[in-house]
Write a protein that holds these residues in place. Structure first.
Motif, PDB file in Angstrom:
ATOM      1  N   VAL A   1      -5.226  -6.341 -26.154  1.00 41.80           N
ATOM      2  CA  VAL A   1      -5.372  -5.513 -24.958  1.00 41.80           C
ATOM      3  C   VAL A   1      -4.514  -6.313 -23.769  1.00 41.80           C
ATOM      4  N   THR A   2      -3.493  -5.700 -23.110  1.00 36.96           N
ATOM      5  CA  THR A   2      -2.758  -6.294 -22.146  1.00 36.96           C
ATOM      6  C   THR A   2      -3.471  -5.445 -20.892  1.00 36.96           C
ATOM      7  N   PHE A   3      -3.961  -6.075 -20.043  1.00 37.11           N
ATOM      8  CA  PHE A   3      -4.457  -5.494 -18.717  1.00 37.11           C
ATOM      9  C   PHE A   3      -3.543  -5.779 -17.680  1.00 37.11           C
ATOM     10  N   LYS A   4      -2.944  -4.666 -16.955  1.00 33.49           N
ATOM     11  CA  LYS A   4      -2.070  -4.854 -15.615  1.00 33.49           C
ATOM     12  C   LYS A   4      -2.809  -4.278 -14.455  1.00 33.49           C
ATOM     13  N   LYS A   5      -2.758  -4.993 -13.399  1.00 33.48           N
ATOM     14  CA  LYS A   5      -3.333  -4.674 -11.976  1.00 33.48           C
ATOM     15  C   LYS A   5      -2.285  -4.468 -10.972  1.00 33.48           C
ATOM     16  N   TYR A   6      -2.507  -3.576 -10.372  1.00 31.05           N
ATOM     17  CA  TYR A   6      -1.438  -3.319  -9.252  1.00 31.05           C
ATOM     18  C   TYR A   6      -2.187  -3.195  -7.766  1.00 31.05           C
ATOM     19  N   LEU A   7      -1.371  -4.026  -7.166  1.00 29.81           N
ATOM     20  CA  LEU A   7      -1.811  -4.309  -5.687  1.00 29.81           C
ATOM     21  C   LEU A   7      -1.682  -3.260  -4.849  1.00 29.81           C
ATOM     22  N   GLY A   8      -2.740  -2.707  -4.227  1.00 28.40           N
ATOM     23  CA  GLY A   8      -2.584  -1.502  -2.988  1.00 28.40           C
ATOM     24  C   GLY A   8      -2.546  -0.049  -3.696  1.00 28.40           C
ATOM     25  N   LEU A   9      -2.717   0.047  -5.112  1.00 31.62           N
ATOM     26  CA  LEU A   9      -2.723   1.368  -5.784  1.00 31.62           C
ATOM     27  C   LEU A   9      -4.001   1.760  -5.649  1.00 31.62           C
ATOM     28  N   ALA A  10      -4.243   3.246  -5.278  1.00 31.18           N
ATOM     29  CA  ALA A  10      -5.432   3.892  -5.534  1.00 31.18           C
ATOM     30  C   ALA A  10      -5.611   4.601  -6.781  1.00 31.18           C
TER      31      ALA A  10
END
Length: 224
Positions: A195-204
């Motif tokens: 699993v690759t988990f990507k987090k996006y700053l400011g994204l709702a």
């Protein structure tokens, strides 16, 4: 018996050698995510895009109001087994498997098929990938969570034990909390999944250009 789904289909621009099935979220339709195929078709001309439409069902948490959904939302606690519409989820898994089978019957090997989705659709893409008898090229889950987590070990098939998962989540998501997405990814990793988990700053609770780029890269790597 699984119901046959209607779909928005964006055909391959060149010789069709791979397929992406992408599932929309609650209250949406296949048209809501058709932009993904439109945007990426020039980068991936060999890929056919299938965006199925969820059946219209009553949603308990919305007072029984009927809307397009892959399963009922019984309560707000997504990790509570008693608030999970497992029957509805498994019926939708069967319907998605029909779409995969149609592609395989049409000459596309299952390991040239990616299943993905957003929110409820992401829940279904994870569950489909984990339980499918078909070996898939990849599984994408955006702004979603792992349902039936306590049962996954017993209901999962061996087919996609080595299949890469991409999970994407905005840190400002108030519909599906980032922590739930991170916890879901961690549970899958503990079970041995890639699993690759990507987090996006400011994204709702939506998509972003950076997320679409990461999805494009994942698909291109998995379906060259």
């Amino acid at each position: 018996m699984a119901s046959k789904l209607t779909s928005v289909v964006i055909g391959a621009k060149a010789k069709h050698t791979a397929t992406v099935v992408f599932l929309h979220g609650l209250g949406d339709s296949g048209h809501g995510w058709s932009f993904l195929g439109d945007e990426l078709s020039s980068l991936l001309p060999h890929v056919k895009w299938v965006m199925p439409n969820a059946p219209t069902v009553p949603i308990t948490i919305n007072g029984g109001y009927r809307m397009p959904a892959w399963f009922d939302i019984i309560g707000s606690d997504k990790s509570n087994t008693k608030q999970q519409d497992q029957k509805g989820m498994m019926a939708s898994v069967s319907s998605v498997n029909q779409l995969i089978r149609q592609e395989v019957d049409g000459g596309i090997p299952s390991d040239r098929i990616i299943v993905g989705g957003f929110s409820q659709g992401g829940v279904m893409s994870l569950l489909t990938g984990l339980t499918a008898d078909y070996k898939l090229a990849g599984i994408i889950g955006c702004s979603c969570w792992l349902t039936m987590a306590d049962q996954i070990k017993s209901i999962a098939s061996e087919s996609n034990k080595k299949t890469p998962f991409l999970m994407c989540h905005g840190d400002q998501d108030t519909m599906v909390q980032l922590g739930l997405g991170e916890e879901s990814a961690d549970k899958l990793k503990v079970l041995g999944y890639d699993v690759t988990f990507k987090k996006y700053l400011g994204l709702a609770h939506s998509a972003s250009p950076a997320e679409i780029q990461d999805i494009a890269t994942f698909i291109k790597d998995r379906l060259p």
